[in-house]
Design an enzyme around this catalytic site. Structure first.
Site, PDB file in Angstrom:
ATOM      1  CG  ASP A   7     -13.456  -6.489   6.004  1.00 57.13           C
ATOM      2  OD1 ASP A   7     -12.622  -5.951   5.254  1.00 57.13           O
ATOM      3  OD2 ASP A   7     -14.548  -6.912   5.586  1.00 57.13           O
ATOM      4  CB  SER A   8     -14.925  -2.140   5.155  1.00 60.26           C
ATOM      5  OG  SER A   8     -15.022  -3.194   4.219  1.00 60.26           O
ATOM      6  CE1 TYR A  39     -15.094   1.432   6.218  1.00 58.14           C
ATOM      7  CE2 TYR A  39     -12.749   0.941   6.292  1.00 58.14           C
ATOM      8  CZ  TYR A  39     -13.927   1.224   6.944  1.00 58.14           C
ATOM      9  OH  TYR A  39     -13.945   1.298   8.303  1.00 58.14           O
ATOM     10  N   GLY A  40     -14.803   0.837  -0.431  1.00 57.82           N
ATOM     11  CA  GLY A  40     -14.182   0.844  -1.765  1.00 57.82           C
ATOM     12  C   GLY A  40     -14.514   2.049  -2.617  1.00 57.82           C
ATOM     13  CB  CYS A  70     -10.339  -3.976   4.893  1.00 57.57           C
ATOM     14  SG  CYS A  70     -11.128  -2.934   3.684  1.00 57.57           S
ATOM     15  CG  ASN A  71      -7.486  -6.690  -0.264  1.00 58.40           C
ATOM     16  OD1 ASN A  71      -6.390  -7.034  -0.649  1.00 58.40           O
ATOM     17  ND2 ASN A  71      -8.382  -7.542   0.182  1.00 58.40           N
ATOM     18  CB  THR A  72     -10.551  -0.795   0.637  1.00 53.69           C
ATOM     19  OG1 THR A  72     -11.142  -1.664  -0.341  1.00 53.69           O
ATOM     20  CG2 THR A  72     -10.782   0.628   0.214  1.00 53.69           C
ATOM     21  CD  GLU A 162     -21.301  -6.741   2.780  1.00 54.81           C
ATOM     22  OE1 GLU A 162     -22.236  -6.566   3.572  1.00 54.81           O
ATOM     23  OE2 GLU A 162     -20.157  -7.084   3.130  1.00 54.81           O
ATOM     24  CB  CYS A 194     -11.824  -7.207  -2.908  1.00 53.06           C
ATOM     25  SG  CYS A 194     -13.292  -6.811  -1.946  1.00 53.06           S
ATOM     26  CB  THR A 195     -12.202  -9.229   2.308  1.00 55.63           C
ATOM     27  OG1 THR A 195     -13.027  -8.076   2.137  1.00 55.63           O
ATOM     28  CG2 THR A 195     -10.950  -8.872   3.061  1.00 55.63           C
ATOM     29  CG  HIS A 196     -16.827  -8.675  -0.027  1.00 56.77           C
ATOM     30  ND1 HIS A 196     -16.063  -7.917   0.811  1.00 56.77           N
ATOM     31  CD2 HIS A 196     -18.105  -8.548   0.391  1.00 56.77           C
ATOM     32  CE1 HIS A 196     -16.843  -7.330   1.699  1.00 56.77           C
ATOM     33  NE2 HIS A 196     -18.088  -7.703   1.463  1.00 56.77           N
TER      34      HIS A 196
END
Ligand code: DGL
Length: 270
Positions: A7-8, A39-40, A70-72, A162, A194-196
């Protein structure tokens, strides 16, 4: 027999948590590129360069199979990686396909022609880079016809999560949902791409209302990985120990990760 999770930053821990619960005997090595997150807001070449570097580090840790949590990265780099970069004895898989298979009611790996599906109007919430890539629409078009996707780039949300700023994150979720609903008033399904965002799932659900089914990736990815490993046990790499690697400051990242997952996590320098 280790498997890598890339992941980023910290968001992929939501995926790590789900895959570890589903496959408790597998040692997972997690790589967070915290020095370069988010990364987004980066361009596709940059995301490709960073993602490939991280994946190589996971290969070096004995993980022949790496999941891009990471989706991005999955959206902006995975296709190029699979077409021209991943060697024959390694695999890199993303997080979009399991989600789209669930949305289009397909069995794992069903590659038959696209067909009409029950869901017609889908709201996608993701980072600006993921939305710009149109990877979700591309993967969906391989499997379904007649589905209208309205995508909302959720600028600022990853940073707020974050930073642990819940008030700002909630306000941003509500603002992004409102913006999307102005363009698509009645989505049937919403994708938290998105992972978040699973960490804000409750707020997304409240803002979207009870009629909207919310799809969150972590469990779907875990199920899909379990199926994949049943079919490809040879892709379990030579690594034996689980671990957490970061390009950021291990102490700071460990503190944040511990807060994020509410259990003690110790990162090492990648
Ligand atoms: N992990 C990224 C994703 O899933 C979000 C964070 C970032 O922008 O790096 O899209």
């Amino acid at each position: 027999m280790a498997v890598g999770i890339f992941d980023s930053g910290l968001g992929g821990l939501t995926v790590l948590d789900a895959v570890s619960r589903r496959l408790p005997d597998i040692p997972f090595v997690y790589f967070g590129d915290n020095a370069h997150a988010p990364y987004g807001v980066r361009d596709a070449d940059d995301i490709f360069a960073l993602t490939t570097r991280g994946v190589e580090r996971l290969w070096a840790a004995g993980c022949d199979l790496v999941i891009l949590a990471c989706n991005t990265s999955s959206a902006a780099a995975l296709r190029r990686m699979q077409e021209s970069w991943v060697p024959r004895d390694k695999r890199v898989l993303g997080v979009f396909v399991p989600l789209i298979e669930a949305l289009t009611e397909r069995q794992w790996g069903d590659n038959s022609a696209p067909r009409e599906v029950a869901v017609r109007h889908v709201a996608l919430f993701a980072t600006p880079a993921t939305v710009a890539s149109r990877a979700f629409q591309r993967e969906l078009a391989f499997r379904a016809v007649g589905v209208d996707v309205e995508a909302q780039p959720c600028g600022g949300l990853v940073d707020a999560i974050e930073a642990g700023d819940e008030i700002l994150a909630e306000a941003l979720v509500r603002g992004h949902v409102e913006a999307l609903l102005r363009r698509m008033p009645h989505p049937q399904a919403a994708i938290l791409g998105c992972t978040h965002y699973p960490l804000m799932e409750r707020t997304f659900r409240q803002a979207l209302g009870p009629e909207v089914s919310v799809y969150s990736q972590a469990k779907l990815v875990a199920e899909s990985l379990a199926h994949y490993l049943d079919r490809h046990p040879d892709m379990l790499g030579s690594g034996t120990a689980p671990g957490f690697l970061t390009t950021g400051d291990p102490t700071r990242v460990s503190d944040k990760a511990t807060q994020f997952l509410r259990r003690a996590i110790a990162f090492q320098a990648a």
